[in-house]
Design a protein around this motif. Sequence first.
Motif, PDB file in Angstrom:
ATOM      1  N   TRP A  67       0.880  -1.295  -0.084  1.00  0.00           N
ATOM      2  CA  TRP A  67       0.068  -0.080  -0.036  1.00  0.00           C
ATOM      3  C   TRP A  67       0.910   1.380  -0.096  1.00  0.00           C
ATOM      4  O   TRP A  67       0.759   2.229  -0.868  1.00  0.00           O
ATOM      5  N   LEU A 103       7.404 -10.823   7.095  1.00  0.00           N
ATOM      6  CA  LEU A 103       6.041 -11.833   7.035  1.00  0.00           C
ATOM      7  C   LEU A 103       5.309 -10.607   6.464  1.00  0.00           C
ATOM      8  O   LEU A 103       5.407  -9.445   6.875  1.00  0.00           O
ATOM      9  N   ARG A 104       4.454 -10.942   5.587  1.00  0.00           N
ATOM     10  CA  ARG A 104       3.555  -9.978   5.155  1.00  0.00           C
ATOM     11  C   ARG A 104       1.998 -10.823   4.918  1.00  0.00           C
ATOM     12  O   ARG A 104       2.143 -11.979   4.337  1.00  0.00           O
ATOM     13  N   GLY A 106      -1.287  -8.451   4.375  1.00  0.00           N
ATOM     14  CA  GLY A 106      -1.980  -7.521   3.468  1.00  0.00           C
ATOM     15  C   GLY A 106      -0.901  -6.687   2.893  1.00  0.00           C
ATOM     16  O   GLY A 106      -1.144  -5.968   1.871  1.00  0.00           O
ATOM     17  N   VAL A 170      -7.538  -3.273   3.422  1.00  0.00           N
ATOM     18  CA  VAL A 170      -6.438  -3.334   4.642  1.00  0.00           C
ATOM     19  C   VAL A 170      -6.400  -4.932   4.811  1.00  0.00           C
ATOM     20  O   VAL A 170      -7.538  -5.705   4.505  1.00  0.00           O
ATOM     21  N   GLY A 174      -2.029  -8.628  10.039  1.00  0.00           N
ATOM     22  CA  GLY A 174      -1.447  -7.606  10.795  1.00  0.00           C
ATOM     23  C   GLY A 174      -2.706  -6.820  11.500  1.00  0.00           C
ATOM     24  O   GLY A 174      -2.249  -6.708  12.751  1.00  0.00           O
ATOM     25  N   SER A 226       1.301  -9.512  17.886  1.00  0.00           N
ATOM     26  CA  SER A 226       1.615  -9.357  16.483  1.00  0.00           C
ATOM     27  C   SER A 226       2.589 -10.552  16.270  1.00  0.00           C
ATOM     28  O   SER A 226       2.316 -11.737  16.718  1.00  0.00           O
ATOM     29  N   GLY A 230       4.735 -16.864  15.901  1.00  0.00           N
ATOM     30  CA  GLY A 230       4.363 -17.660  14.820  1.00  0.00           C
ATOM     31  C   GLY A 230       3.658 -16.982  13.948  1.00  0.00           C
ATOM     32  O   GLY A 230       3.570 -15.736  13.869  1.00  0.00           O
ATOM     33  N   LEU A 338      -8.265   4.329   1.051  1.00  0.00           N
ATOM     34  CA  LEU A 338      -7.368   5.374   0.816  1.00  0.00           C
ATOM     35  C   LEU A 338      -6.305   5.253  -0.385  1.00  0.00           C
ATOM     36  O   LEU A 338      -5.617   3.961  -0.198  1.00  0.00           O
TER      37      LEU A 338
END
Length: 509
Positions: A67, A103-104, A106, A170, A174, A226, A230, A338
């Motif tokens: 984003w 780590l991702r 979104g 979103v 996360g 968060s 893991g 947004l």
Amino acid sequence: MYLYNHRPAGALLSPLTFCLAASVWVTAAAGTTQSFNGCNELADAGFQEILLRSGSNAYTAREQSYWAANVALRPSCIVQPRTTEEVSRIVKVLAKCSGPVALRSGGHTQWAGANDVPNGVTIDLGRMTKVTYDARTKLASIQPGPRWGDVYGDLLKHRVCVPGGRDGNVGIGGFLTGGGNSYYAGLHGLACDSVANFEVVLANGNVVNANAFTNADLWKALKGGSGNFGIVTRFDMYTFPAKDIWGGIRASLRSEGDKLAQTMVDFTNDNEKNPEDAYIINYAFNPSSSPDVLVAHVVVDTNGVVNASAFEEILKVPVVMNDVKMRTMENMAESYLLPGNQRQTWFSLTFENDVRIIKKAGELHDKLAVELKSLIPAGSFSTQCLFQPLPTLFAERSVQRGGNVFGLDRVKKNALVWLITGATETPAQQKIMHDKLSAFSNTLEAYADSRGLDVQWQYLNYVDETQNPLKSYGKSNVDFIRRVAAKYDPTGFFQKRVVSGWKISKVGA
Ligand SMILES: Cc1cc2nc3c(=O)[nH]c(=O)nc-3n(C[C@H](O)[C@H](O)[C@H](O)COP(=O)(O)OP(=O)(O)OC[C@H]3O[C@@H](n4cnc5c(N)ncnc54)[C@H](O)[C@@H]3O)c2cc1C
């Protein structure tokens, strides 16, 4: 020069032996030390099909899909698991290599280092997009990779909904491990409190469930803790019947700001009486669309009551724009996206619910708008200065649902979450914006402090990388997160190797 796709002699050893035996390779030509970061090892372990290498079109497209324009950090490769089993096998391979991992889900977090890593491996959960509903348990099972707009749409087919993001783009992973403020917070608390069960891949590759009965400490820690424990591969969430909501954005002239500030304070104090209602105010400056600051505000009645009584005073405030109407949650989320691809800077703090804070922030924002106009071309920046209710009611809902690690139950007065955002185009402009917003944040905090209005809590999903949200949860929660991280990740894989996001090991004393 980075040499991830070159093989020295010995590469025919099994990938894992190879990683262990030669975790550091000194490149003679460059005279620098390079780590074997896992890309070749993932390929050797059979993941070529889901491995994106730097230089490929798919890799470039994926790096461009974050984003915020400032967060793509050019990893050596991106691996895109499709199933929990693949996540488990990937973790097992990477745990035996060296080099950083990100780590991702979104990819919506706005600060660089939250969800990508230079010269490492990014585990991208964006292909794990399944959303299912079990009519018997009334639980929705959501993988970490879809967008909230998709989730609302999928669940609407079953006439149910869950508390989720207010912007349809979103991400899930996360948002839910960092809290999750939604239009439903008055009824259900933060969105993480609606997670009945997390399916988690641990550092040793084991897949476990975490809920009120099994691994209950991990269940609680994941609600705000968060990525410290893991990789969550499935969120099983309590649902409620989907109803059309009444809501949308209105916008007033800056001259109405003080009146709207008072309505925010009154709304927050009364939220307990109207938990189905939500409200946000936003001093916004976008010189390419308006020469003046506007005060946008969002009103939502999640029961679909038109002109609900909680909004009586707000609706009397004259507007220059009004988009409030009956709609589905999906429509609401998809209507206000947004724009992406800008360099983002965000700061967030929490204050007591006092009108002086909102007015002060409004004044500082007016000053900021003037200053920025002389520093950055009008078409290249925009700012938003938002307030959202954080009544004690939200923490009560959390406690009823088994608790989380935010420590908000310590806050005995109604509060407001403040967020300031600045979007820019270039690194130089972002540097200006960062300096300005950092100073703004310090000034507002000092103002609050001097009047006893500061609340020592930071919302992890909104803050700048220079802030310390985990520490703001309070010592007992920090100690608890540390214990749970050490128990489920004894080798410290998610502290030392998975470097993205907020780490409990970096919180300090
Ligand atoms: C336009 C916009 C609107 C927003 N609206 C809201 C809102 O309405 N309410 C609100 O509360 N917040 C909102 N946010 C903030 C949002 O909650 C965070 O940006 C959130 O982190 C996004 O989730 P993500 O999956 O995209 O995270 P990512 O950026 O993909 O990941 C960030 C970090 O989260 C952790 N993480 C991600 N996935 C997992 C997983 N599967 N298992 C374990 N850890 C994981 C990791 O530490 C990772 O490094 C908004 C953000 C933006 C940019």
